[in-house]
Motif scaffolding. Structure first.
Motif, PDB file in Angstrom:
ATOM      1  N   LEU A  53       0.825  -1.207   0.000  1.00 13.84           N
ATOM      2  CA  LEU A  53       0.000   0.000   0.000  1.00 13.84           C
ATOM      3  C   LEU A  53       0.862   1.260   0.000  1.00 13.84           C
ATOM      4  N   TYR A  54       1.953   1.220   0.773  1.00 15.00           N
ATOM      5  CA  TYR A  54       2.841   2.369   0.892  1.00 15.00           C
ATOM      6  C   TYR A  54       3.480   2.691  -0.459  1.00 15.00           C
ATOM      7  N   ASN A  55       3.765   1.666  -1.232  1.00 11.46           N
ATOM      8  CA  ASN A  55       4.443   1.846  -2.514  1.00 11.46           C
ATOM      9  C   ASN A  55       3.485   1.897  -3.699  1.00 11.46           C
ATOM     10  N   LEU A  56       2.189   2.049  -3.408  1.00 16.44           N
ATOM     11  CA  LEU A  56       1.199   2.144  -4.481  1.00 16.44           C
ATOM     12  C   LEU A  56       1.219   3.556  -5.064  1.00 16.44           C
ATOM     13  N   ASP A  57       1.619   3.652  -6.308  1.00 15.89           N
ATOM     14  CA  ASP A  57       1.748   4.951  -6.974  1.00 15.89           C
ATOM     15  C   ASP A  57       0.362   5.528  -7.253  1.00 15.89           C
ATOM     16  N   PRO A  58       0.051   6.707  -6.718  1.00 14.34           N
ATOM     17  CA  PRO A  58      -1.290   7.283  -6.912  1.00 14.34           C
ATOM     18  C   PRO A  58      -1.578   7.742  -8.335  1.00 14.34           C
ATOM     19  N   ARG A  59      -0.600   7.643  -9.227  1.00  8.79           N
ATOM     20  CA  ARG A  59      -0.839   8.047 -10.616  1.00  8.79           C
ATOM     21  C   ARG A  59      -1.940   7.223 -11.285  1.00  8.79           C
ATOM     22  N   PHE A  60      -2.198   6.016 -10.751  1.00 11.19           N
ATOM     23  CA  PHE A  60      -3.239   5.177 -11.358  1.00 11.19           C
ATOM     24  C   PHE A  60      -4.603   5.857 -11.290  1.00 11.19           C
ATOM     25  N   MET A  61      -4.776   6.790 -10.339  1.00 12.49           N
ATOM     26  CA  MET A  61      -6.068   7.461 -10.187  1.00 12.49           C
ATOM     27  C   MET A  61      -6.337   8.466 -11.302  1.00 12.49           C
ATOM     28  N   LEU A  62      -5.319   8.762 -12.101  1.00  8.83           N
ATOM     29  CA  LEU A  62      -5.492   9.697 -13.217  1.00  8.83           C
ATOM     30  C   LEU A  62      -5.790   8.984 -14.529  1.00  8.83           C
ATOM     31  N   GLU A  63      -5.794   7.669 -14.524  1.00  6.36           N
ATOM     32  CA  GLU A  63      -5.913   6.900 -15.755  1.00  6.36           C
ATOM     33  C   GLU A  63      -7.210   7.167 -16.509  1.00  6.36           C
ATOM     34  N   HIS A  64      -8.299   7.461 -15.771  1.00  8.66           N
ATOM     35  CA  HIS A  64      -9.589   7.632 -16.441  1.00  8.66           C
ATOM     36  C   HIS A  64      -9.813   9.061 -16.922  1.00  8.66           C
ATOM     37  N   ASP A  65      -8.944   9.990 -16.515  1.00  7.83           N
ATOM     38  CA  ASP A  65      -9.107  11.372 -16.962  1.00  7.83           C
ATOM     39  C   ASP A  65      -8.834  11.452 -18.459  1.00  7.83           C
ATOM     40  N   GLY A  66      -9.816  11.947 -19.220  1.00  5.88           N
ATOM     41  CA  GLY A  66      -9.671  12.036 -20.667  1.00  5.88           C
ATOM     42  C   GLY A  66     -10.111  10.779 -21.408  1.00  5.88           C
ATOM     43  N   GLN A  67     -10.575   9.775 -20.665  1.00  2.84           N
ATOM     44  CA  GLN A  67     -10.987   8.525 -21.301  1.00  2.84           C
ATOM     45  C   GLN A  67     -12.325   8.692 -22.024  1.00  2.84           C
ATOM     46  N   VAL A  68     -12.419   8.088 -23.213  1.00  2.00           N
ATOM     47  CA  VAL A  68     -13.659   8.135 -23.976  1.00  2.00           C
ATOM     48  C   VAL A  68     -14.601   7.054 -23.444  1.00  2.00           C
ATOM     49  N   MET A  69     -15.821   7.478 -23.093  1.00  2.64           N
ATOM     50  CA  MET A  69     -16.799   6.555 -22.522  1.00  2.64           C
ATOM     51  C   MET A  69     -18.001   6.442 -23.454  1.00  2.64           C
ATOM     52  N   THR A  70     -18.530   5.221 -23.543  1.00  4.11           N
ATOM     53  CA  THR A  70     -19.677   4.946 -24.413  1.00  4.11           C
ATOM     54  C   THR A  70     -20.890   4.585 -23.572  1.00  4.11           C
ATOM     55  N   ARG A  71     -22.047   5.074 -23.980  1.00  2.97           N
ATOM     56  CA  ARG A  71     -23.283   4.725 -23.271  1.00  2.97           C
ATOM     57  C   ARG A  71     -23.432   3.216 -23.186  1.00  2.97           C
ATOM     58  N   VAL A  72     -23.785   2.713 -22.021  1.00  2.00           N
ATOM     59  CA  VAL A  72     -23.834   1.274 -21.782  1.00  2.00           C
ATOM     60  C   VAL A  72     -24.773   0.567 -22.757  1.00  2.00           C
ATOM     61  N   GLU A  73     -25.967   1.110 -22.911  1.00  2.00           N
ATOM     62  CA  GLU A  73     -26.940   0.418 -23.769  1.00  2.00           C
ATOM     63  C   GLU A  73     -26.462   0.363 -25.218  1.00  2.00           C
ATOM     64  N   LYS A  74     -25.673   1.348 -25.636  1.00  3.21           N
ATOM     65  CA  LYS A  74     -25.165   1.367 -27.000  1.00  3.21           C
ATOM     66  C   LYS A  74     -23.971   0.425 -27.154  1.00  3.21           C
ATOM     67  N   ALA A  75     -23.133   0.374 -26.117  1.00  2.00           N
ATOM     68  CA  ALA A  75     -21.924  -0.444 -26.181  1.00  2.00           C
ATOM     69  C   ALA A  75     -22.248  -1.921 -26.376  1.00  2.00           C
ATOM     70  N   PHE A  76     -23.383  -2.379 -25.860  1.00  2.00           N
ATOM     71  CA  PHE A  76     -23.725  -3.806 -25.923  1.00  2.00           C
ATOM     72  C   PHE A  76     -24.842  -4.096 -26.930  1.00  2.00           C
ATOM     73  N   SER A  77     -25.214  -3.095 -27.694  1.00  2.00           N
ATOM     74  CA  SER A  77     -26.326  -3.290 -28.633  1.00  2.00           C
ATOM     75  C   SER A  77     -25.888  -3.922 -29.945  1.00  2.00           C
ATOM     76  N   GLY A  78     -24.587  -3.805 -30.272  1.00  3.93           N
ATOM     77  CA  GLY A  78     -24.096  -4.308 -31.544  1.00  3.93           C
ATOM     78  C   GLY A  78     -24.288  -3.314 -32.669  1.00  3.93           C
ATOM     79  N   GLU A  79     -24.892  -2.168 -32.373  1.00  3.47           N
ATOM     80  CA  GLU A  79     -25.117  -1.139 -33.380  1.00  3.47           C
ATOM     81  C   GLU A  79     -23.873  -0.262 -33.536  1.00  3.47           C
ATOM     82  N   GLU A  80     -23.848   0.471 -34.616  1.00  2.00           N
ATOM     83  CA  GLU A  80     -22.726   1.383 -34.850  1.00  2.00           C
ATOM     84  C   GLU A  80     -22.728   2.493 -33.805  1.00  2.00           C
TER      85      GLU A  80
END
Length: 287
Positions: A53-80
């Motif tokens: 825990l002491y050596n856990l680099d907090p940079r991992f908490m920035l990984e989602h900043d700027g990430q492209v997210m897709t609506r859940v219902e669209k992601a699993f619909s198979g549609e474009e």
């Protein structure tokens, strides 16, 4: 408190007495070598976990900043997937600033102090030894050859059976009181909107003022609401234990009376103080 009392709360903590405990053939008698061997094993695992825990680099908490997210219902619909179906997650500035502060502190941290970690573990275990001896049912304590070995997570088969039996009994009593409490609360016929005004579970009391009104302010960061001010109008204080400021709101009971409400609150802190107030109205706000 009539139902969700300090005694009921303590009973709730005694409904899983056997969790985290394993049967060990050597637990039937006092054996210092067994204790030392088990202690070293647990201590080693604790140190390794704390080091990780002491050596856990907090940079991992920035990984989602700027990430492209897709609506859940669209992601699993198979549609474009179109641009309208996506969004870019942007971390709030204050959250990013906090993480960057953690990163800066991480980069200049001193080496992990294994000696200090072991000392703190020793202090913690010594406290746990005493706590188990004082809070387990006495008839079970008398069957334990070495409370230290038990606290490390080991017991005899006979003690395990007793722990499971006592846990089941405690669970039934806890549920009995809970059911009775719910029935009585329903019978009060108080609107949900009024009940929602006293939902401060895990909020810390920062101020308690009494007079023409009872005013309580909260630090809500540990709770489940942003409302941080409670006002009880035209109060009559029935009970007010000391030491409420600095504790956190645990449970409440709300009763209807002729000219308003009677609020009972149990706080979690030293001696678990209690507050009972009759009032004409209950007001809340976010300051």
């Amino acid at each position: 408190m009539r139902f969700l009392t300090k005694e009921w709360y303590e009973l709730c903590q005694q409904t899983h007495l056997h969790f985290g405990i394993r049967v060990h053939s050597g637990a039937c008698e006092f054996d210092e070598n067994l204790f030392l061997r088990l202690y070293k094993r647990k201590e080693k695992a604790h140190v390794e976990q704390e080091r990780e825990l002491y050596n856990l680099d907090p940079r991992f908490m920035l990984e989602h900043d700027g990430q492209v997210m897709t609506r859940v219902e669209k992601a699993f619909s198979g549609e474009e997937i179109t641009e309208e179906d996506q969004m870019v997650f942007r971390m709030p500035p204050e959250q990013r600033a906090h993480i960057e502060k953690l990163i800066a502190e991480y980069d200049v941290r001193p080496p992990f102090d294994e000696k200090k970690c072991k000392e703190e573990y020793k202090e913690s275990m010594e406290w746990n030894f005493r706590y188990k001896a004082e809070n387990l049912p006495q008839e079970i304590v008398e069957q334990i050859a070495d409370i230290r070995v038990f606290t490390l997570g080991y017991c005899t088969k006979g003690v395990m059976l007793q722990l499971k039996k006592q846990s089941a009994e405690n669970w039934r009593e806890m549920e009995r009181v809970s059911d009775e409490y719910r029935e009585v609360m329903i019978a009060q016929d108080i609107p949900d909107e009024i009940h929602s005004r006293v939902q401060f579970h895990d909020c810390t009391v920062t101020e308690l003022l009494t007079g023409e009104e009872v005013l309580i302010r909260f630090d809500t960061r540990g709770g489940f609401t942003n409302i941080n001010k409670l006002t009880l109008v035209a109060p009559e204080i029935i009970k007010q234990d000391g030491g409420i400021v600095g504790t956190y709101w645990l449970y409440q009971e709300l009763y209807r009376i002729d000219n308003g409400y009677e609020l009972h609150v149990l706080f979690d802190g030293e001696n678990m103080p209690e507050l009972i107030v009759r009032c004409a109205d209950i007001l809340v706000e976010e300051e």
